[in-house]
Design an enzyme around this catalytic site. Structure first.
Site, short mmCIF file in Angstrom:
data_model
loop_
_atom_site.label_atom_id
_atom_site.label_comp_id
_atom_site.label_asym_id
_atom_site.label_seq_id
_atom_site.Cartn_x
_atom_site.Cartn_y
_atom_site.Cartn_z
N ARG A 87 21.12 -13.05 28.98
CA ARG A 87 22.24 -12.77 29.71
C ARG A 87 22.77 -14.35 30.41
O ARG A 87 23.86 -14.60 30.76
CB ARG A 87 22.25 -12.12 31.01
CG ARG A 87 22.33 -10.61 30.74
CD ARG A 87 22.33 -9.53 31.81
NE ARG A 87 21.18 -9.57 32.34
CZ ARG A 87 20.86 -9.01 33.50
NH1 ARG A 87 21.54 -9.32 34.46
NH2 ARG A 87 19.48 -9.04 33.93
N GLN A 145 3.04 -15.62 23.78
CA GLN A 145 3.10 -14.16 23.74
C GLN A 145 3.10 -13.80 22.56
O GLN A 145 3.02 -12.50 21.94
CB GLN A 145 3.96 -13.79 24.81
CG GLN A 145 3.82 -12.12 25.01
CD GLN A 145 4.62 -11.49 25.99
OE1 GLN A 145 5.50 -12.01 26.67
NE2 GLN A 145 4.96 -10.29 25.69
N THR A 178 6.13 -6.91 29.92
CA THR A 178 5.41 -7.59 31.02
C THR A 178 3.98 -7.29 31.03
O THR A 178 3.15 -8.32 30.97
CB THR A 178 5.84 -7.35 32.44
OG1 THR A 178 6.15 -6.01 32.56
CG2 THR A 178 6.98 -7.99 32.70
N ASP A 233 11.32 -17.27 36.36
CA ASP A 233 12.88 -17.29 36.46
C ASP A 233 12.93 -16.61 38.05
O ASP A 233 14.18 -16.36 38.43
CB ASP A 233 13.46 -16.35 35.76
CG ASP A 233 12.90 -14.77 35.59
OD1 ASP A 233 11.92 -14.47 36.47
OD2 ASP A 233 13.81 -14.00 35.29
N GLY A 271 12.42 -2.24 39.49
CA GLY A 271 11.59 -1.26 39.50
C GLY A 271 11.30 -0.64 41.03
O GLY A 271 11.41 -1.31 42.16
N TYR A 280 26.74 -57.84 35.16
CA TYR A 280 25.63 -57.20 34.48
C TYR A 280 24.30 -58.07 34.66
O TYR A 280 24.35 -59.01 34.07
CB TYR A 280 26.04 -56.87 33.10
CG TYR A 280 24.71 -56.38 32.23
CD1 TYR A 280 24.44 -55.11 32.77
CD2 TYR A 280 23.94 -56.96 31.44
CE1 TYR A 280 23.10 -54.54 32.31
CE2 TYR A 280 23.19 -56.31 30.91
CZ TYR A 280 22.54 -55.02 31.34
OH TYR A 280 21.20 -54.63 30.93
N ALA A 312 31.03 -63.85 40.42
CA ALA A 312 31.88 -62.65 39.91
C ALA A 312 31.87 -62.98 38.28
O ALA A 312 31.80 -63.86 37.86
CB ALA A 312 33.46 -62.55 40.46
N ALA A 324 31.24 -72.74 37.09
CA ALA A 324 31.86 -71.37 36.65
C ALA A 324 32.28 -71.67 35.31
O ALA A 324 32.60 -72.66 34.82
CB ALA A 324 33.33 -71.20 37.63
C1 UD1 Z 1 10.16 -6.59 36.13
C2 UD1 Z 1 9.41 -5.36 36.54
C3 UD1 Z 1 10.30 -4.45 37.64
C4 UD1 Z 1 10.80 -5.68 38.74
C5 UD1 Z 1 11.10 -6.77 38.25
C6 UD1 Z 1 11.66 -7.87 39.34
C7 UD1 Z 1 8.23 -4.58 34.79
C8 UD1 Z 1 8.18 -3.60 33.74
N1 UD1 Z 1 9.16 -4.42 35.60
O1 UD1 Z 1 11.33 -6.02 35.75
O2 UD1 Z 1 9.58 -3.49 38.17
O3 UD1 Z 1 11.38 -4.94 39.69
O4 UD1 Z 1 10.54 -7.24 36.96
O5 UD1 Z 1 12.25 -8.99 38.91
O6 UD1 Z 1 7.27 -5.33 34.82
N2 UD1 Z 1 8.60 -11.75 30.54
C9 UD1 Z 1 7.69 -12.09 29.38
N3 UD1 Z 1 7.28 -11.43 28.36
C10 UD1 Z 1 7.77 -9.96 28.29
C11 UD1 Z 1 8.76 -9.70 29.19
C12 UD1 Z 1 8.98 -10.30 30.35
O7 UD1 Z 1 7.10 -13.22 29.73
O8 UD1 Z 1 7.61 -9.64 27.39
C13 UD1 Z 1 8.83 -12.48 31.70
C14 UD1 Z 1 10.44 -12.75 31.72
O9 UD1 Z 1 10.65 -13.76 31.07
C15 UD1 Z 1 10.33 -12.76 33.17
C16 UD1 Z 1 9.77 -11.74 33.71
O10 UD1 Z 1 8.54 -11.66 32.69
O11 UD1 Z 1 10.22 -14.06 33.71
C17 UD1 Z 1 10.12 -10.29 34.25
O12 UD1 Z 1 10.75 -9.90 33.05
P1 UD1 Z 1 12.12 -9.25 33.10
O13 UD1 Z 1 12.42 -8.49 31.68
O14 UD1 Z 1 13.14 -9.88 33.75
O15 UD1 Z 1 11.72 -8.08 34.02
P2 UD1 Z 1 12.44 -6.78 34.35
O16 UD1 Z 1 12.15 -5.96 33.03
O17 UD1 Z 1 13.62 -6.89 34.95
#
Ligand code: UD1
Ligand code: MG
Length: 463
Positions: A15, A80, A86, A111, A142, A367, A381, A424
């Site tokens: 986004r 990853q 996550t 973030d 969540g 300069y 100058a 000058a």
């Molecule tokens: C996650 C939580 C949610 C919580 C929210 C808070 C889970 C399943 N859900 O949601 O409960 O309310 O954060 O902000 O954890 N990232 C990775 N690898 C991945 C997926 C994500 O590194 O495979 C990183 C993203 O870059 C980000 C962070 O994890 O920095 C959170 O991921 P994001 O997708 O924003 O979280 P949500 O699914 O919104």
């Protein structure tokens, strides 16, 4: 007992609609990921950043921060691969966390930039804790389910929640402290049978809560707000700015127009500093007592000693300005500029790798690059140090109390001795000894009545 932070930063950030990975987007000049890393306590054994999308850029940034001494603890990275959630992010860290001898992990998102170091310190000191927030519109976060005594009972993602669960306003902030051996076990049992087909870290945390006590701390939502869109970025920047402004106002700094003044998180201001409207201070900037910074001035990674006056519309980058110096309006101090006490730099003067000793002056249109200018010398100058021959840069060394007349070019490398006087309009190509007068001019030719004669000829032609 070794606590390791894991920072999730592999997501694409769709986004944001950007080529830049989300965690590198800036808030007041510093990327989100740097805010998160800087909030870690310095006694932490280490941090692991989970990367994937835009990995090269993130690694490059981490290396630069390391060199600049901005990282509070040793930082390693894990790729990853294709991010599957996550929980999957944590699964890919297993061998790295084992290698680092983790006994407890603190999990943060790259973030979420505005979690304060005090909150992170509490998280780092906790056995098992989740940071939550209460939102009137909990949206896609969540949901947190608690036992009557406050302990965590479970967690459900909005997309998997029942309508009844969706009414819960306490949401998961995505920051956790957990014992590593127990989390490691819980990660092994993770499935992806859910609305998003992802491996949820929240499932592992909920499973852990069945075997040990996981506390829930409710924080100010600002501390846990994530950056998912440019709107979020702007809102975070505003929140950060409010926080930084009130801090410095409480320390005795005047902001003539706070709304238009940007002060980054690594800026340090002393008492009685006055910031005029439209000032922007970014990176590592130190401003001494009673400095005044004029309207529209931008300063990055620089130091101003006490009592400096920067007049409006100057751009200052990687420079040092000694106490009582006056700069501008419309001056540009570039990298490696070092102005001693009482130096004056006036309008339309550009300096680069220029060391000006006490009381030296360059008040108009010059300069000054790759140069050293001695105490009390005056640069007229239109003076230019011709430091570049098209291939290499050369230095101009000017002694004390030298007078360099207007419109002089100093073709480097060249040395001007103490007390010398340059007429000058001179083009200096050879060294000038101390107290010498140097002058290069074609003799002036004055014809009495010549101008009148030309004018009458011009009249004839047109008439
Ligand atoms: C996650 C939580 C949610 C919580 C929210 C808070 C889970 C399943 N859900 O949601 O409960 O309310 O954060 O902000 O954890 N990232 C990775 N690898 C991945 C997926 C994500 O590194 O495979 C990183 C993203 O870059 C980000 C962070 O994890 O920095 C959170 O991921 P994001 O997708 O924003 O979280 P949500 O699914 O919104
Ligand atoms: Mg997600």
């Amino acid at each position: 007992m070794s606590t390791i932070a894991v920072i999730l930063a592999a997501g694409l950030g769709t986004r944001m609609k950007s080529r830049l990975p989300k965690v590198l987007h800036p808030i007041l000049g510093d990327p989100s990921l740097l805010w998160v890393l800087r909030a870690l306590p310095p006694d932490l054994a280490g941090a692991v950043v989970v990367v994937h999308h835009g990995k090269e850029l993130v690694l490059e940034a981490l290396a630069a921060w390391q060199v600049a001494g901005l990282l509070p603890c040793p930082v390693t990275t894990v790729d990853q691969g294709n991010p599957l959630g996550t929980g999957h992010a944590l699964q890919t860290c297993v061998s790295e966390l084992d290698r680092l001898g983790a006994s407890r992990v603190v999990i943060l998102s790259g973030d979420v930039p505005l979690t304060t170091s005090a909150t992170v310190a509490r998280l780092c000191a906790a056995e098992a804790l989740l940071l939550a927030m209460d939102l009137s519109t909990p949206g896609s976060y969540g949901r947190v389910i608690q036992h009557p005594d406050g302990r965590l009972a479970g967690m459900v993602e909005a997309k998997d929640a029942t309508p009844e669960q969706l009414t819960i306003r306490r949401v998961n902030g995505g920051a956790y402290a957990l014992p590593w051996p127990a989390l490691r076990r819980a990660l092994q049992g993770l499935g992806n049978d859910n609305a998003q087909g992802e491996y949820y870290l929240t499932d592992a945390v909920a499973a852990l809560a069945q075997e040990l006590t996981v506390g829930v701390e409710v924080c100010d939502p600002e501390e846990l707000a994530g950056m998912n869109s440019r709107q979020d970025q702007a809102a975070l920047q505003q929140a950060a700015q409010r926080r930084i402004h009130s801090h410095w106002m409480a320390e005795g700094v005047t902001f003539l127009h706070p709304d238009s003044t940007l002060v980054g998180p690594r800026v340090v201001l002393q008492r009685d500093v006055l910031l005029e409207p439209g000032v922007r201070l970014e990176g590592g900037v130190q401003v001494g007592e009673a400095c005044r910074i004029g309207q529209g001035t931008v300063i990055t990674d620089s130091r101003l000693d006490p009592g400096v006056e920067i007049r409006p519309y100057c751009v200052i980058e990687r420079a040092q300005v000694g106490s009582g110096a006056k700069v501008g309006p419309f001056a540009r101090l570039r990298e490696g500029t070092d102005l001693a006490e009482g130096v004056h730099i006036g309008n339309f003067v550009e300096t680069k790798k220029a060391k000006l000793h006490r009381g030296a002056k360059a008040n108009h249109l010059a300069y000054l690059g790759d140069t050293e200018i001695g105490e009390g010398s005056n640069i007229g100058a239109g003076v230019i140090t011709c430091n570049y021959d098209g291939v290499n840069k050369h230095r101009t060394i000017i002694g004390r109390n030298v007078f360099v007349g207007s419109d002089t070019q100093l073709v480097a490398p060249v040395v001007i001795g103490d007390g010398a006087l340059i007429g000058a309009g001179t083009t200096i190509t050879k060294d000038v000894p101390a107290d010498a007068l140097a002058l290069s001019r074609t003799p002036q030719n004055t014809l009495e009545g010549g101008a009148a004669k030309i004018r009458s000829r011009q009249k004839k032609r047109t008439g």
